[in-house]
Write a protein that holds these residues in place. Sequence first.
Motif, mmCIF file in Angstrom:
data_model
loop_
_atom_site.group_PDB
_atom_site.id
_atom_site.type_symbol
_atom_site.label_atom_id
_atom_site.label_comp_id
_atom_site.label_asym_id
_atom_site.label_seq_id
_atom_site.Cartn_x
_atom_site.Cartn_y
_atom_site.Cartn_z
ATOM 1 N N PRO A 61 54.679 39.102 7.288
ATOM 2 C CA PRO A 61 53.241 39.294 7.209
ATOM 3 C C PRO A 61 52.602 38.386 6.158
ATOM 4 O O PRO A 61 53.046 38.345 5.024
ATOM 5 N N GLN A 62 51.616 37.689 6.575
ATOM 6 C CA GLN A 62 50.881 36.846 5.637
ATOM 7 C C GLN A 62 49.420 36.939 6.005
ATOM 8 O O GLN A 62 49.083 37.084 7.174
ATOM 9 N N ASP A 63 48.577 36.819 5.043
ATOM 10 C CA ASP A 63 47.173 36.915 5.391
ATOM 11 C C ASP A 63 46.551 35.517 5.501
ATOM 12 O O ASP A 63 47.227 34.510 5.352
ATOM 13 N N ASP A 64 45.284 35.491 5.792
ATOM 14 C CA ASP A 64 44.597 34.232 6.046
ATOM 15 C C ASP A 64 44.728 33.254 4.883
ATOM 16 O O ASP A 64 44.883 32.051 5.068
ATOM 17 N N ARG A 66 38.850 45.726 7.323
ATOM 18 C CA ARG A 66 39.987 44.831 7.070
ATOM 19 C C ARG A 66 41.257 45.693 7.055
ATOM 20 O O ARG A 66 41.811 46.037 6.016
ATOM 21 N N THR A 67 41.694 46.047 8.249
ATOM 22 C CA THR A 67 42.731 47.076 8.351
ATOM 23 C C THR A 67 44.130 46.490 8.519
ATOM 24 O O THR A 67 45.014 47.135 9.052
ATOM 25 N N ASP A 68 44.306 45.240 8.079
ATOM 26 C CA ASP A 68 45.670 44.691 8.141
ATOM 27 C C ASP A 68 46.512 45.298 7.015
ATOM 28 O O ASP A 68 46.151 46.309 6.440
ATOM 29 N N ASP A 69 47.629 44.619 6.683
ATOM 30 C CA ASP A 69 48.532 45.188 5.673
ATOM 31 C C ASP A 69 48.051 45.006 4.238
ATOM 32 O O ASP A 69 48.692 45.474 3.315
ATOM 33 N N GLN A 120 55.151 49.841 8.529
ATOM 34 C CA GLN A 120 53.979 49.001 8.762
ATOM 35 C C GLN A 120 54.228 47.578 8.262
ATOM 36 O O GLN A 120 53.874 46.601 8.917
ATOM 37 N N GLU A 121 54.856 47.482 7.088
ATOM 38 C CA GLU A 121 55.115 46.160 6.533
ATOM 39 C C GLU A 121 56.084 45.362 7.390
ATOM 40 O O GLU A 121 55.926 44.168 7.613
ATOM 41 N N LYS A 122 57.151 46.053 7.850
ATOM 42 C CA LYS A 122 58.198 45.335 8.580
ATOM 43 C C LYS A 122 57.870 45.164 10.056
ATOM 44 O O LYS A 122 58.269 44.180 10.659
ATOM 45 N N ARG A 123 57.210 46.184 10.645
ATOM 46 C CA ARG A 123 57.060 46.147 12.097
ATOM 47 C C ARG A 123 55.609 46.272 12.559
ATOM 48 O O ARG A 123 55.356 46.278 13.762
ATOM 49 N N GLY A 124 54.698 46.416 11.611
ATOM 50 C CA GLY A 124 53.284 46.508 11.982
ATOM 51 C C GLY A 124 52.952 47.746 12.783
ATOM 52 O O GLY A 124 52.023 47.740 13.591
#
Lengths: 169, 687
Positions: free
Chosen positions: A153-156, B216-219, B283-287
């Motif tokens: 996971p990486q952001d923009d 901004r609901t990403d990780d 969530q971090e590993k597999r979203g």
Amino acid sequence: MSKNFLHKAQNTLLIAALLALFGTLTVSAQGPAPTDDEVNAIAKQLFCPVCESTPLDVCPTEACRQWRELIREMLADGKSEAEIKQYFVEHFGAQVLNEPPNKFASYAVPVAAFLIGAFLLFRGFQMWLKPVKADTALEGGSGLPESEAKPIPQDDYIARLEEEVKKQK
Amino acid sequence: MIAQFGFGVLVVSFLVALYSVFAAIYGEYKKSPSLVESARRAMLLTWPLLTLTAGVLIYLLVNNHYEVQFVYEVTSRSMPTYLKVTAWWGGQAGSLLFWSWLMSAFTSLVTLRKWDRDREFLPWVIVVSGVTMSFFIGMNLFFENPFAQLYQTFEGIGPHTFQPADSILFTPQDGQGLNPLLRHPGMVIHPPMLYLGFVSFVIPYAFALAALITGRTDDRWIRLTRRWALWAWLFLSFGLVLGGRWAYDVLGWGGYWGWDPVEIAAFMPWLTGTAFLHSVMIQEKRGMFKHWNMLLIILTYSLVIFGTFLTRSGVLSSVHAFAESAIGPLFFTFIGLTLITSVALLIYRWDSLRSETTMTSMLSREALFLLNNLLFMSILIVCFWGVIYPLISELFSGQKITVGPPFYERATGPLFAALMLLMGIAPLSAWGHSTVKTLGRAIWKPAVIAVIITVALFFTYTKNAIALTGFFLVALVILVTVYEYWRGANARQKSQGENIFTAFWNLTGRNRRRYGGYIIHISMMLMAIGILGIELFQVETQGRVAVGESLNLANYTVEYREIASWDDSPKGVNFTRAVVDIYENGVYLGELHPRKDFYFESQQSMTIPGQYATLRDDLYILLIDWEPASVEGATFKIYVNPLVNWLWLGSLLFLVGIVIAAWAEKDPERVTVRAGRRIQQTSAADD
């Protein structure tokens, strides 16, 4: 009159003798005085009627000491554990018991909640696994399809940074 | 005058906290960075202001200002200075101020970070933290003023914030003093630790809500708050352990945990917090499970406030006490509003929180983590139900009932056992996919050794089925974890040519969260040994003995030698100390001094046990009663608590594990930035 008196005296003596005999039997049935451990075994199952969340066997108040003595006396009188607990419930309410009287109600909610949770999870697993089974069947493998592996996971911001670094190379 | 100054600063703190909330909302609405910056600075200002308020209160506590009601209630002239300072959190008003002060410190720390990349979160983090802080400061201002002074009026003596007409200030000669049970070092540190844990969990919640509000609901919110959550968990865990040790040392009932509602109030956020720490990894590993993680942190926050509410509102003693208390209904409303708002936001953002991948195997690590979450939530429901069932019963049927340890032990026992089994399996499963075959191959060796250990215990230690099941699970988890550790270290040894100790060290350093987690698992198992020991094998006896007589329990003999009683006037305490000789199988081990301390001011006594501790068991002797001037003797209660010291040993290792897991790892983003700089420099040099 004297005959009547004698008759009465006879009856009184008989009753006294019976009482004496019953008393002796009762005393012999009581055996030795109840020990602290016997008292505590029952007190442990009761809560102090006045203090919050304190079992009766360890409550340091004078009132609780007296209640423990009451348990000792009741044990000495030959009362059973159930009778002693019932006595306390009658005098101080069900809150003296360390468990609610209605056990079904107390356990039903958590058990039902667990079963519902387990069912939902099971249904979830069924739902999630279905499409993948089809995928894996097509691919003939059992591992995680590459397309589904989540990239690191990486952001923009990082993406932009890496892009710039690449440009500078 | 000083008290009024303290109150004045508290008022200013409240206004500044409120300003920060409104400035942040308005600044965001108007898209005005300067207003948001103003809100941030206002939030930063709350900490010095509340520190000043706390400083004033401590000054009053230390200098015996008994005209201040709070000072009168929690201190006395005989108390040492350090206890006068810690009396700050020894009463309701002070502890609420302590909450606000910690909250302001944490929020200041958060607002001090660089926000360049997360600018959109800033106003909402300020709003959420500011609302929480304002609520607690408001409690102090309007209902539990620690600076209220005692005034004598025609109607009598009573506390007032402002001097009533025709009244004079009333200054008692001495205070009532702190409850003696709260003077133990464990209790001095226990509340701050719990509060630190409670307050730290507000930060991940604030970021979660900011993520929901901004969309901004990403990780990102998880990555930003991962360490906060771990430190919060550390403090909460440490607080719980300290509370247990305090109960064991001071409460005089031979145990560490009584399933008291106050204990459960602190345990519930710990349960959801633990579930959250596991679940965020999915969530971090597999979203996946983004909704669930949001829900867990919302629940944790609500339980933090609920825990404070339970202990502060009087609801536990009776629903009527709650209804009569000023702060109870307000707390209840606050919990309700925050919960409804949070869940509404979650529903609003439901679609943007969809999983990025799907589950591929029921034995994958994410599936097992989900099972772990189910078990934690089930334990939570048991606890929650156990706490509220008496309230429901009283409210609807008028019957007061008690839900005591038997209910909790029966209901949570199988769930804890299942959790232990998962702890044994999950570290061996892989993210994405695992099969019975792969898991079986990994687990069979540790499982066989665990069976051999259990059989050995069957022949040498116990035939109790529950204990043997517990010991099997303990052995399995420890062996699996050590095996995993060894495999990692062995691989490093071969690939890097390191010796085994360096390999262990580097392995832990490279993935602190994972290996810190393994240490936590092992420590949990050590604690489980202690819990199994004391819960299943504790024996006790009580008896009255004359000098020279003895009591026997298990292999121990306790012989009563003498008793002495004396007053310590400066401290306001009467000490009664017995001397007993202890023997094990006839072999003299030494003497112990069980004692009872009686505090004159509060008319309360404290029972301090005499303890002989080994890893095998703990001989725990209490002085219950005595006849000072006769040969009647004294009554002692003796417990033998098998294996209980593994619980404390495990607790220490547990803290080590959390510190390792929470210790700052090399931030991958910073590494990337540094790598970028290095590449730039190299390119420049090449050019």
